[in-house]
Design a protein around this motif. Structure first.
Motif: not given
Length: 180
Positions: A115-117, A130-137, A167-168
């Protein structure tokens, strides 16, 4: 009387006839054609020429093997060089995509982005997943569970708001995220 006449004839003093068997041998001469292989007069010269030719062929075969070995080595070099170029190109493309993600306000598919870069804080949307999507802050990059601020497994369209303090951002199989 006959007896007497027989004795008289038999004793007349003449010797008995001798029986001789003769064998006649007859020789027949027949002309027969026979093919006989005769070595040519220059046979030794021909053998020397053949020996020289065989030696020349062996020399050429050895040279050919050396050339084949050199070609194989060069092909290996070129394959390694092409592999290195492909890796370099992929790295450059990835760097361009990350730069374009930061500049364009979108996140291009799977990966972990700083984040930021590499990406900017803000709200992002992804289209149908698709039903297998994953995200994380993420608050750090150690890979520990405590680094996860929040995460999600959206079905259909997904939304996430990335804070300046993150951070990411990690995403997998969600497609492109577009800034709102």
């Amino acid at each position: 009387m006959a007896l007497i006449a027989g004795v008289g004839i038999g004793s007349s003093g003449e010797p008995e006839p001798e029986i001789v068997t003769e064998t006649e041998t007859e020789t027949i001469t027949e002309e027969v054609e026979v093919e006989v292989e005769v070595e040519p007069a220059d046979l030794e010269e021909r053998r020397e020429v053949i020996a020289e030719d065989e030696e020349s062929i062996e020399t050429r075969a050895s040279e050919l093997e050396d050339r084949e070995d050199a070609l194989d080595a060069r092909e290996e070099e070129l394959a390694l060089q092409a592999e290195e170029e492909a890796e370099t190109e992929a790295a450059e493309q990835s760097a361009q995509e990350e730069t374009s993600a930061s500049d364009s306000g979108s996140i291009p598919g799977s990966g972990t982005f700083l984040v930021g870069e590499e990406i900017q804080p803000g709200t992002y949307r992804t289209e149908s997943t698709s039903g297998f999507c994953y995200w994380a802050r993420l608050s750090g990059l150690s890979g520990e569970f405590d680094d996860i601020i929040t995460n999600g497994l959206p079905e259909g369209q997904g939304f996430v708001t990335i804070a300046e303090t993150d951070v990411a951002f990690e995403t997998s199989d969600c497609g492109e995220w577009t800034a709102q």
